[in-house]
Design a protein around this motif. Sequence first.
Motif, mmCIF file in Angstrom:
data_model
loop_
_atom_site.group_PDB
_atom_site.id
_atom_site.type_symbol
_atom_site.label_atom_id
_atom_site.label_comp_id
_atom_site.label_asym_id
_atom_site.label_seq_id
_atom_site.Cartn_x
_atom_site.Cartn_y
_atom_site.Cartn_z
ATOM 1 N N GLY A 20 0.837 -1.209 0.000
ATOM 2 C CA GLY A 20 0.000 0.000 0.000
ATOM 3 C C GLY A 20 0.869 1.255 0.000
ATOM 4 O O GLY A 20 2.010 1.233 0.481
ATOM 5 N N ALA A 21 0.326 2.356 -0.517
ATOM 6 C CA ALA A 21 1.083 3.614 -0.550
ATOM 7 C C ALA A 21 1.104 4.254 0.836
ATOM 8 O O ALA A 21 0.167 4.102 1.625
ATOM 9 N N GLY A 22 2.209 4.957 1.108
ATOM 10 C CA GLY A 22 2.278 5.741 2.338
ATOM 11 C C GLY A 22 1.342 6.946 2.222
ATOM 12 O O GLY A 22 0.981 7.373 1.124
ATOM 13 N N SER A 23 0.957 7.515 3.342
ATOM 14 C CA SER A 23 -0.018 8.613 3.334
ATOM 15 C C SER A 23 0.678 9.969 3.496
ATOM 16 O O SER A 23 1.645 10.098 4.257
ATOM 17 N N VAL A 24 0.168 10.989 2.747
ATOM 18 C CA VAL A 24 0.609 12.371 2.963
ATOM 19 C C VAL A 24 -0.513 13.033 3.763
ATOM 20 O O VAL A 24 -1.630 13.203 3.265
ATOM 21 N N HIS A 25 -0.227 13.349 5.011
ATOM 22 C CA HIS A 25 -1.302 13.878 5.855
ATOM 23 C C HIS A 25 -0.694 14.764 6.938
ATOM 24 O O HIS A 25 0.424 14.509 7.393
ATOM 25 N N PRO A 33 -2.096 24.617 16.162
ATOM 26 C CA PRO A 33 -2.225 25.454 14.972
ATOM 27 C C PRO A 33 -1.398 24.944 13.792
ATOM 28 O O PRO A 33 -1.857 24.969 12.660
ATOM 29 N N LYS A 34 -0.169 24.490 14.077
ATOM 30 C CA LYS A 34 0.620 23.998 12.940
ATOM 31 C C LYS A 34 0.910 22.532 13.157
ATOM 32 O O LYS A 34 1.984 22.139 13.596
ATOM 33 N N GLY A 35 -0.077 21.669 12.867
ATOM 34 C CA GLY A 35 0.117 20.224 13.054
ATOM 35 C C GLY A 35 1.159 19.706 12.079
ATOM 36 O O GLY A 35 1.159 20.073 10.905
ATOM 37 N N GLY A 36 2.050 18.886 12.572
ATOM 38 C CA GLY A 36 3.091 18.344 11.686
ATOM 39 C C GLY A 36 2.563 17.183 10.848
ATOM 40 O O GLY A 36 1.388 16.823 10.933
ATOM 41 N N PRO A 37 3.458 16.567 10.036
ATOM 42 C CA PRO A 37 3.056 15.436 9.192
ATOM 43 C C PRO A 37 2.719 14.216 10.054
ATOM 44 O O PRO A 37 3.426 13.931 11.012
ATOM 45 N N GLN A 139 10.167 20.555 7.514
ATOM 46 C CA GLN A 139 9.275 20.143 8.601
ATOM 47 C C GLN A 139 7.895 19.732 8.091
ATOM 48 O O GLN A 139 7.105 19.162 8.828
ATOM 49 N N THR A 140 7.596 20.039 6.836
ATOM 50 C CA THR A 140 6.272 19.676 6.303
ATOM 51 C C THR A 140 6.416 18.951 4.968
ATOM 52 O O THR A 140 6.051 19.484 3.906
#
Length: 330
Positions: A20-25, A33-37, A139-140
């Motif tokens: 399965g593919a990894g997720s970009v989220h 406020p600035k949630g990381g990956p 970082q993102t």
Amino acid sequence: MSSSNFIDYVKFCSRSGAGGAGSVHFRREKHVPKGGPDGGNGGRGGHIILKGNSQLWTLLHLKYQKHVIAGNGKPGEGGRRSGAQGEDIILEVPLGTVAKDFESGKKLFEITEDGEEVILTEGGRGGLGNENFKTAINQTPRFAQPGETGKEEWIVLELKLLADVGLVGFPNAGKSTLLSVLSAAKPEIADYPFTTLTPNLGVVSYRDYKSFVMADIPGIIEGAAEGKGLGIRFLRHIERNSILLFLIPTDAEDINKEYQILLGELKKYNPELLDKDRILAISKSDLLDEELIKEMKQELPEELPHVFISSVTQTGLLELKDLLWKFLNK
């Protein structure tokens, strides 16, 4: 029949699952406020696995599977959730099964133990989610790995057949006929001593997809142990059987006497043969009525399990298979 009948053979296309593919989220929460990956990894694709099973005697149950396909892995999700693994496919095979690559003919491995599991075709790895690619500088990360594709290969499974049941009897006792009725073997049948010039092997199918191997060993004549006729070459094959099935026709002058002569030949050749389980099948019993069968039963050796059969009317054949199966698995 050629010696190729001594090999039980199946060829199929083995296809493992893709990863399965990894997720970009990215985390999206009120108080962050600035949630990381937080993209999770994809699940690995399903393997195709071979597993040894000592209760199997042939590859008959795999004969009609031309394509074996494992499941694909599921993609990863946000919240660092990994995708589910693809479903593995486990093929059970008899001990002594050799796996080969069809294209190159190269031997991959052999299954020798009960319960042994070996991966035949490996599933693709799952891709890493974007959480794995976070660095001090980036970082993102807005990328993740795709899953690896599954593999597809043509595989051959071979099993060197050791016959489980050896048919012993004088020429014209009806061994070839019995084998042709019980199995898919097509022995050449004719009416003269030493009809069968090479041992014929047949795979006998039994209840619930089970099966075992029966060999028609060329007619033993008195003196075979001394090398008369073709006897000695074929007595060798009997050494590998686990059960000896004596076949004597109802029209024999003296069933007991014929049995003793056959036993005598085996003993002269190799006394250890007498340690094997023995079963007596009395063939051509469609020529008898109930009364005669009753009388004959009283004259048979007491310690010897016996069954009256007829290849022509197929009487007693299931009873015979039941008896053989019981002895094979005791």
